[in-house]
Scaffold this motif. Structure first.
Motif, short mmCIF file in Angstrom:
data_model
loop_
_atom_site.label_atom_id
_atom_site.label_comp_id
_atom_site.label_asym_id
_atom_site.label_seq_id
_atom_site.Cartn_x
_atom_site.Cartn_y
_atom_site.Cartn_z
N UNK A 1 52.93 12.59 -30.55
CA UNK A 1 51.64 13.11 -30.15
C UNK A 1 50.73 13.24 -31.38
N UNK A 2 49.48 12.92 -31.21
CA UNK A 2 48.51 13.00 -32.30
C UNK A 2 48.33 14.45 -32.73
N UNK A 3 48.19 14.66 -34.03
CA UNK A 3 47.96 15.99 -34.57
C UNK A 3 46.49 16.37 -34.37
N UNK A 36 39.56 5.69 -25.57
CA UNK A 36 40.25 5.39 -26.83
C UNK A 36 41.54 6.19 -26.97
N UNK A 37 41.59 7.37 -26.37
CA UNK A 37 42.69 8.31 -26.55
C UNK A 37 44.08 7.72 -26.29
N UNK A 38 44.31 6.94 -25.21
CA UNK A 38 45.66 6.40 -24.99
C UNK A 38 46.13 5.48 -26.14
N UNK A 39 45.21 4.73 -26.73
CA UNK A 39 45.57 3.86 -27.85
C UNK A 39 45.98 4.71 -29.05
N UNK A 40 45.24 5.77 -29.30
CA UNK A 40 45.55 6.67 -30.41
C UNK A 40 46.93 7.30 -30.19
N UNK A 41 47.20 7.73 -28.96
CA UNK A 41 48.50 8.34 -28.66
C UNK A 41 49.64 7.33 -28.80
N UNK A 44 50.55 7.12 -32.38
CA UNK A 44 51.30 8.31 -32.79
C UNK A 44 52.75 8.20 -32.34
N UNK A 45 52.95 7.75 -31.10
CA UNK A 45 54.30 7.61 -30.56
C UNK A 45 55.08 6.52 -31.29
N UNK A 46 54.37 5.54 -31.85
CA UNK A 46 55.02 4.45 -32.58
C UNK A 46 55.39 4.86 -34.01
N UNK A 50 48.85 10.04 -37.21
CA UNK A 50 47.62 9.99 -36.42
C UNK A 50 47.17 11.41 -36.08
N UNK A 51 45.86 11.62 -36.15
CA UNK A 51 45.33 12.91 -35.75
C UNK A 51 43.90 12.80 -35.27
N UNK A 52 43.45 13.88 -34.65
CA UNK A 52 42.12 13.89 -34.04
C UNK A 52 41.30 15.04 -34.61
N UNK A 53 39.99 14.78 -34.75
CA UNK A 53 39.04 15.82 -35.15
C UNK A 53 38.02 15.94 -34.04
N UNK A 54 37.96 17.11 -33.40
CA UNK A 54 36.96 17.39 -32.37
C UNK A 54 35.66 17.71 -33.10
N UNK A 55 34.66 16.83 -32.99
CA UNK A 55 33.42 17.00 -33.76
C UNK A 55 32.65 18.26 -33.35
N UNK A 56 32.86 18.75 -32.14
CA UNK A 56 32.19 19.98 -31.72
C UNK A 56 32.82 21.21 -32.37
N UNK A 57 34.13 21.15 -32.60
CA UNK A 57 34.83 22.28 -33.22
C UNK A 57 34.84 22.20 -34.74
#
Length: 99
Positions: A1-3, A36-41, A44-46, A50-57
């Protein structure tokens, strides 16, 4: 899972990482980001870092890396940005950048 990357852990998890890291700048309201999210995940599973930055937060991180539109995916190697993808990006392109 992506961080989840935040201003608190970005330096440790991304800039000081030993392996290349993919950072997905996204937002919950962004339709292309959700596509895009499923590709990113999958990456991560491979076993890729991988990680995500929520631009609003985390607006300061988005500003620091000059994120003008989302999704924007950055690859960091040895603390430096080595690749930037704006918009939907294929798993193949992202994998190549992480090699």
């Amino acid at each position: 899972m992506a961080k989840v990357f935040t201003t608190d852990n970005f330096e440790t998890e991304v800039l000081k990482a030993e392996k290349p890291v993919l950072v997905d700048f996204w937002a919950t309201w962004c339709g292309p980001c959700r596509r895009q999210a499923p590709v990113v995940e999958e990456l991560a599973e491979a076993g890729y870092e991988v990680g995500k930055v929520d631009v609003d937060k985390e607006p300061s991180l988005a500003q620091q890396y000059k994120i003008m539109s989302i999704p924007t995916l950055l690859v960091f190697k040895e603390g430096k940005e080595t690749a930037r993808f704006v918009g939907l990006t294929s798993k193949t392109e992202l994998e190549a950048a992480l090699q």
